[in-house]
Scaffold this active site. Structure first.
Site, PDB file in Angstrom:
ATOM      1  N   GLY A 117       0.852  -1.193   0.000  1.00  0.00           N
ATOM      2  CA  GLY A 117       0.000   0.000   0.000  1.00  0.00           C
ATOM      3  C   GLY A 117       0.885   1.239   0.000  1.00  0.00           C
ATOM      4  O   GLY A 117       2.107   1.141   0.150  1.00  0.00           O
ATOM      5  N   LYS A 118       0.311   2.377  -0.210  1.00  0.00           N
ATOM      6  CA  LYS A 118       1.071   3.628  -0.099  1.00  0.00           C
ATOM      7  C   LYS A 118       0.097   4.784   0.029  1.00  0.00           C
ATOM      8  O   LYS A 118      -1.014   4.730  -0.499  1.00  0.00           O
ATOM      9  CB  LYS A 118       1.923   3.848  -1.363  1.00  0.00           C
ATOM     10  N   GLY A 119       0.538   5.817   0.732  1.00  0.00           N
ATOM     11  CA  GLY A 119      -0.308   7.003   0.887  1.00  0.00           C
ATOM     12  C   GLY A 119       0.455   8.251   0.543  1.00  0.00           C
ATOM     13  O   GLY A 119       1.691   8.251   0.509  1.00  0.00           O
TER      14      GLY A 119
END
Ligand code: GLU
Length: 425
Positions: A117-119
């Protein structure tokens, strides 16, 4: 806080990049090479979900500011989504998606039981006061709270985010949940459930990779010269550990320039000067242009800044024999083609910088056990994992004549595809 590396607009440089396109091009090429079923690749390629939201904060002067935020949950076949949150003016949805795909591959390369995931938030955090930064961090958590958690999605620091920001985030999330939830974030301060060695972990893991590389290609540390682009958390710890282990770190750079000494820099002094004066260029040594670091006559070049740092033109000028990608996606697809033709060996990001997420995994395990390890234990466990992942990559490089990136991707894709197949059959 990690340093923002300012990359000016230039032909083929970061401004003209679409990181998602870059990531997919690489992935599809490797999938084809290893004969991965096209249909199976389709199940892995696109993120499972990309949340896009706006964040509003009241500024210190009483005005309101609105920022765009993202969280890309790429794949959770092997475990909860996992990956950092970056605060940077150049964040885009496509960039966050690419970074989330690389996280899926990275976790599989080192075999930690996570997906990817990444934000990100489009913001220059240096233009915010500390209070405004805290408000923005808490607003981010309120936006993603329904989709994160220790078994759902576990965020961490990335570019321009750090342990203090994780502390605010855990606090906000715990208030929303009505219970302390330490294992929802990693990269926390030690006093708040962080792991020993997490701050140093990416650099430490990178030097473990450098050691494996040296062993494999018969390089003696004392005779191996290293140049590092970027002197934020990752670059500075890499330099520190590499120098401690006897490598000759001859050049380091930051956004203001490069500092060079053919006999090896005094890294302790460079770290001190960077802290006190804000730039490595004030340290003892010869001052060079910022991008001069890329074309130095060294054995190992370590890009530790942002993606797209080595483009086609840079690739022609690189004199290093090895590149260890400590940033995520620092080498463009075209640049890598040129480098490979010129015989340069590129140790890919999904292996080289996986020390960070590996110690994040240790932190999550320690939080869930309520039993904490010493720094020596953390580093010993990290070294074992990095060395094993390196060996697995080299087995494929030798056995199947793949490039280092293709080999690491192939190992990761095999694991992810197996998990997808087992779930769907
Ligand atoms: N942001 C780091 C990376 O790109 C660490 C991610 C994590 O610890 O979850 O690998």
């Amino acid at each position: 806080m990690e340093e923002v590396i300012k990359v000016p607009k230039r032909e083929g440089g970061i401004m003209s990049l679409n990181p998602w396109q870059e990531a997919v091009t690489n992935l599809e090429a490797v999938a084809k090479q290893i004969g991965l079923d096209k249909n199976l690749l389709e199940t892995i390629e696109k993120p499972d979900r990309v949340l896009e939201f706006k964040l509003m904060i009241k500024r210190d002067d009483g005005s309101y500011s609105i920022f765009d935020g993202f969280r890309s949950q790429h794949n959770n076949a092997c475990g909860p989504y996992k990956g950092g949150i970056r605060f940077h003016p150049r964040v885009t949805k496509e960039e966050v998606m690419a970074l989330s795909l690389w996280m899926t591959l990275k976790c599989a390369v080192v075999g930690v039981p996570y997906g990817g995931g990444k934000g990100g938030v489009i913001v220059d955090p240096h233009k915010l006061s500390l209070t405004e930064l805290e408000k923005l961090s808490r607003a981010y958590v309120r936006a993603v709270a329904p989709i994160i958690g220790p078994d759902k999605d576990v965020p961490a620091p990335d570019v321009n985010t750090n342990a203090q920001i994780m502390a605010w985030m855990v606090d906000e999330y715990s208030h929303l949940k009505g219970e302390l939830s330490l294992a929802t974030f990693t990269g926390k301060p030690i006093e708040m459930g962080g792991s020993q060695g997490r701050t140093e972990a990416t650099g430490r893991g990178g030097v473990d990779v450098l050691n494996s590389l040296a062993k494999y290609y018969n390089l003696s540390p004392q005779e191996t010269t290293v140049a590092i682009q970027g002197f934020g958390n990752v670059g500075s710890w890499f330099a520190d550990f590499a120098a401690q282990e006897g490598y000759k770190v001859v050049a380091v750079s930051d956004s203001r320039g490069t500092i060079y000494n053919s006999q090896g820099l005094d890294i302790e002094e460079v770290i001190k000067v960077k802290k006190e004066k804000g730039s490595v260029t004030a340290a003892t040594g010869e001052k060079l242009e910022r991008d001069g670091v890329l074309s130095l006559n060294v054995d190992v070049l370590v890009p530790a800044a942002l993606e797209g740092a080595i483009n086609e033109a840079d690739a022609e000028a690189v004199k290093a024999k090895y590149i260890i990608e400590m940033a995520n996606g620092p080498t463009t697809v075209e640049a890598e083609e040129i480098l490979l033709k010129r015989g340069v060996k590129v140790i890919p990001d999904v292996l080289a910088n996986a020390g960070g997420v590996t110690v994040s995994y240790f932190e999550w395990v320690q939080n869930r056990q309520g039993y904490y390890w010493s720094k020596d234990e953390v580093f010993a466990k990290l070294e074992k994992i990095m060395a094993q992942a390196f060996d697995e990559m080299m087995a494929k490089v030798k056995g199947e004549r793949l490039t280092h990136r293709q080999a690491a991707y192939a190992n990761a894709l095999t694991k992810i595809a197996a998990a997808v197949q087992q779930r769907l059959s």
